[in-house]
Design an enzyme around this catalytic site. Structure first.
Site, PDB file in Angstrom:
ATOM      1  N   ASP A 164       4.973  11.667   5.318  1.00 43.36           N
ATOM      2  CA  ASP A 164       5.845  12.264   4.307  1.00 43.36           C
ATOM      3  C   ASP A 164       5.042  13.042   3.282  1.00 43.36           C
ATOM      4  O   ASP A 164       4.298  12.459   2.495  1.00 43.36           O
ATOM      5  CB  ASP A 164       6.650  11.171   3.583  1.00 43.36           C
ATOM      6  CG  ASP A 164       7.586  11.755   2.544  1.00 43.36           C
ATOM      7  OD1 ASP A 164       8.707  12.144   2.930  1.00 43.36           O
ATOM      8  OD2 ASP A 164       7.211  11.871   1.369  1.00 43.36           O
ATOM      9  N   TYR A 189       3.183  18.588  -3.366  1.00 42.17           N
ATOM     10  CA  TYR A 189       2.003  17.708  -3.281  1.00 42.17           C
ATOM     11  C   TYR A 189       0.726  18.520  -3.012  1.00 42.17           C
ATOM     12  O   TYR A 189      -0.378  17.986  -3.137  1.00 42.17           O
ATOM     13  CB  TYR A 189       2.150  16.644  -2.179  1.00 42.17           C
ATOM     14  CG  TYR A 189       3.332  15.706  -2.310  1.00 42.17           C
ATOM     15  CD1 TYR A 189       4.116  15.663  -3.451  1.00 42.17           C
ATOM     16  CD2 TYR A 189       3.675  14.844  -1.261  1.00 42.17           C
ATOM     17  CE1 TYR A 189       5.209  14.816  -3.554  1.00 42.17           C
ATOM     18  CE2 TYR A 189       4.763  13.982  -1.361  1.00 42.17           C
ATOM     19  CZ  TYR A 189       5.530  13.978  -2.512  1.00 42.17           C
ATOM     20  OH  TYR A 189       6.620  13.137  -2.597  1.00 42.17           O
ATOM     21  N   LYS A 195       9.246  18.892   1.895  1.00 38.97           N
ATOM     22  CA  LYS A 195      10.389  19.080   0.986  1.00 38.97           C
ATOM     23  C   LYS A 195      10.296  20.415   0.269  1.00 38.97           C
ATOM     24  O   LYS A 195       9.188  20.840  -0.099  1.00 38.97           O
ATOM     25  CB  LYS A 195      10.409  17.955  -0.068  1.00 38.97           C
ATOM     26  CG  LYS A 195      10.150  16.569   0.510  1.00 38.97           C
ATOM     27  CD  LYS A 195      10.146  15.471  -0.542  1.00 38.97           C
ATOM     28  CE  LYS A 195       9.685  14.149   0.047  1.00 38.97           C
ATOM     29  NZ  LYS A 195       8.236  13.914  -0.026  1.00 38.97           N
ATOM     30  N   HIS A 198      14.020  18.453  -2.492  1.00 37.58           N
ATOM     31  CA  HIS A 198      13.243  17.442  -3.218  1.00 37.58           C
ATOM     32  C   HIS A 198      14.036  16.812  -4.374  1.00 37.58           C
ATOM     33  O   HIS A 198      13.984  15.599  -4.579  1.00 37.58           O
ATOM     34  CB  HIS A 198      11.943  18.072  -3.739  1.00 37.58           C
ATOM     35  CG  HIS A 198      10.823  17.110  -3.911  1.00 37.58           C
ATOM     36  ND1 HIS A 198       9.519  17.412  -3.656  1.00 37.58           N
ATOM     37  CD2 HIS A 198      10.816  15.821  -4.334  1.00 37.58           C
ATOM     38  CE1 HIS A 198       8.750  16.365  -3.910  1.00 37.58           C
ATOM     39  NE2 HIS A 198       9.522  15.386  -4.329  1.00 37.58           N
TER      40      HIS A 198
HETATM   41  P1  NAD Z   1       3.956   3.442  -3.589  1.00 34.39           P
HETATM   42  O1  NAD Z   1       5.066   2.664  -4.182  1.00 34.39           O
HETATM   43  O2  NAD Z   1       3.918   3.636  -2.121  1.00 34.39           O
HETATM   44  O3  NAD Z   1       2.617   2.790  -4.124  1.00 34.39           O
HETATM   45  C1  NAD Z   1       1.380   3.304  -3.739  1.00 34.39           C
HETATM   46  C2  NAD Z   1       0.254   2.585  -4.463  1.00 34.39           C
HETATM   47  O4  NAD Z   1       0.306   1.194  -4.205  1.00 34.39           O
HETATM   48  C3  NAD Z   1      -1.103   3.063  -3.947  1.00 34.39           C
HETATM   49  O5  NAD Z   1      -1.570   4.157  -4.687  1.00 34.39           O
HETATM   50  C4  NAD Z   1      -1.964   1.842  -4.107  1.00 34.39           C
HETATM   51  O6  NAD Z   1      -2.474   1.843  -5.414  1.00 34.39           O
HETATM   52  C5  NAD Z   1      -1.001   0.709  -3.956  1.00 34.39           C
HETATM   53  N1  NAD Z   1      -1.007   0.103  -2.607  1.00 34.39           N
HETATM   54  C6  NAD Z   1      -0.503   0.591  -1.450  1.00 34.39           C
HETATM   55  N2  NAD Z   1      -0.627  -0.299  -0.462  1.00 34.39           N
HETATM   56  C7  NAD Z   1      -1.232  -1.383  -0.996  1.00 34.39           C
HETATM   57  C8  NAD Z   1      -1.617  -2.640  -0.484  1.00 34.39           C
HETATM   58  N3  NAD Z   1      -1.388  -2.968   0.792  1.00 34.39           N
HETATM   59  N4  NAD Z   1      -2.228  -3.512  -1.320  1.00 34.39           N
HETATM   60  C9  NAD Z   1      -2.454  -3.216  -2.620  1.00 34.39           C
HETATM   61  N5  NAD Z   1      -2.081  -2.029  -3.169  1.00 34.39           N
HETATM   62  C10 NAD Z   1      -1.486  -1.132  -2.364  1.00 34.39           C
HETATM   63  O7  NAD Z   1       3.902   4.844  -4.367  1.00 34.39           O
HETATM   64  P2  NAD Z   1       4.219   6.371  -4.136  1.00 34.39           P
HETATM   65  O8  NAD Z   1       3.071   7.079  -3.555  1.00 34.39           O
HETATM   66  O9  NAD Z   1       4.749   6.877  -5.428  1.00 34.39           O
HETATM   67  O10 NAD Z   1       5.442   6.397  -3.084  1.00 34.39           O
HETATM   68  C11 NAD Z   1       5.245   6.456  -1.678  1.00 34.39           C
HETATM   69  C12 NAD Z   1       5.599   7.828  -1.134  1.00 34.39           C
HETATM   70  O11 NAD Z   1       6.943   8.168  -1.460  1.00 34.39           O
HETATM   71  C13 NAD Z   1       4.799   8.981  -1.766  1.00 34.39           C
HETATM   72  O12 NAD Z   1       3.467   9.000  -1.335  1.00 34.39           O
HETATM   73  C14 NAD Z   1       5.639  10.148  -1.365  1.00 34.39           C
HETATM   74  O13 NAD Z   1       5.410  10.482  -0.022  1.00 34.39           O
HETATM   75  C15 NAD Z   1       7.039   9.593  -1.575  1.00 34.39           C
HETATM   76  N6  NAD Z   1       7.612   9.932  -2.906  1.00 34.39           N
HETATM   77  C16 NAD Z   1       8.666  10.785  -2.948  1.00 34.39           C
HETATM   78  C17 NAD Z   1       9.243  11.129  -4.170  1.00 34.39           C
HETATM   79  C18 NAD Z   1      10.418  12.040  -4.197  1.00 34.39           C
HETATM   80  O14 NAD Z   1      10.801  12.502  -5.281  1.00 34.39           O
HETATM   81  N7  NAD Z   1      11.021  12.342  -3.071  1.00 34.39           N
HETATM   82  C19 NAD Z   1       8.718  10.601  -5.372  1.00 34.39           C
HETATM   83  C20 NAD Z   1       7.637   9.722  -5.295  1.00 34.39           C
HETATM   84  C21 NAD Z   1       7.084   9.389  -4.063  1.00 34.39           C
END
Ligand code: NAD
Length: 279
Positions: free
Chosen positions: A49, A54, A79, A112
């Site tokens: 994704d 990004y 997106k 998005h």
């Molecule tokens: P997330 O909730 O997936 O958290 C990611 C963070 O959690 C990492 O940076 C790391 O610090 C920690 N982490 C991940 N796996 C771990 C583990 N096993 N143990 C310990 N810590 C761990 O955060 P995110 O990146 O905001 O969301 C995931 C994805 O969702 C994004 O990368 C993106 O692709 C998508 N997203 C979309 C929108 C949108 O507006 N459509 C907004 C935000 C994110």
């Protein structure tokens, strides 16, 4: 390789979408995103994704091109960013994204944000429908759409969105929106499923994690899947990318699902889509 990681949900047009994918928000283009995507593909992820905003689509494309995974096994999402709302603008933005990704079709293209201040998401949706009819994308959807935005789209569309990707985690489980999406055959997808790391010390989750001998991250990801929500946790660390995929060898009991459902406080971590107008 985690074989079940390739298990899928079937979207309302028959296209299959993996339950778990890798999110690459805030992952730097170049080495960081290339190595993260490669690490994910190596352990069996098939869904990635990204988004135009990004600024790492090129790196995602490079990792895909250098991997040995056949294109038809992959599920690539990007997106259209807020600055490109509008019919012609969206068609042009799609071409740019596809070129950066080095692909000749996309699996899922999302709006998005609804961006209410501009009032152009219907026009933007028409462009996505055109891309879909032209066979350039296998599924189209939205992100951050609330019920009233979806009602508006449904009243004005030919194709009902296949997916709605929204903020979703144990503190914000969007039960009304989820029920609405289910009713209309729209697959809910969780962004920031791990609340960007903010839930790992939550006592209820820690207790459940100890019980199943899993990490709190794995418990949350499993909770998403058992709730019928596609999930895209992000990490750039290979061991965590692998860990987040190891969620197919256990099942949460209904009692534990309920305990996690009860952590909901209806609190968003990020902006309300009705108020988010950044371009
Ligand atoms: P997330 O909730 O997936 O958290 C990611 C963070 O959690 C990492 O940076 C790391 O610090 C920690 N982490 C991940 N796996 C771990 C583990 N096993 N143990 C310990 N810590 C761990 O955060 P995110 O990146 O905001 O969301 C995931 C994805 O969702 C994004 O990368 C993106 O692709 C998508 N997203 C979309 C929108 C949108 O507006 N459509 C907004 C935000 C994110």
């Amino acid at each position: 390789m985690v074989k079940e990681l390739q298990s899928t949900t079937t979207l309302h047009n028959g296209v299959k979408m993996p339950w778990v994918g890798l999110g690459v928000f805030k992952v730097q283009d170049g080495e960081e995103v290339v190595s993260s995507v490669k690490a994910a593909l190596e352990v069996g992820y098939r869904s990635i994704d990204t988004a135009a905003i990004y600024a790492n689509e090129e790196g995602v494309g490079k990792a895909i091109a250098e991997s040995n995974v056949p294109r038809e096994e992959l599920f690539v999402t990007t997106k259209v960013w807020n600055a490109d709302h509008g019919y012609e603008e969206t068609l042009a933005a799609f071409d740019v994204s596809l070129k950066k990704l080095g692909l000749d079709y996309l699996d899922l293209y999302l709006i998005h944000w609804p961006l209410p201040s501009q009032g152009k998401y219907i026009e933007t949706w028409k462009a996505l429908e055109q891309l879909y009819k032209d066979g350039r994308v296998r599924a189209i959807g939205v992100s951050n759409f609330k019920i009233h935005h979806l009602e508006d789209i449904i009243a004005n569309c030919e194709v009902i969105p296949l997916v709605n990707q929204v903020e979703y985690h144990p503190r914000f489980n969007q039960s009304e929106l989820h029920a609405f999406c289910k009713k209309h055959g729209i697959q809910l997808e969780a962004w920031s499923p791990l609340m960007q790391g903010g839930l790992f010390e939550e006592p209820v989750l820690v207790e459940i994690a100890e019980k199943y001998k899993k990490s709190t991250a794995q418990i949350i990801i499993r909770w998403d899947i058992q709730n019928g929500v596609v999930t895209i946790p992000k990490s750039v660390k290979p061991h965590r990318i692998a860990e987040n995929a190891e969620v197919f060898d256990f099942e949460l009991s209904q009692e534990d699902m309920d305990k996690i459902n009860n952590l909901n406080t209806n609190q968003r971590m990020f902006a309300d889509p009705d108020d988010f107008n950044r371009v």
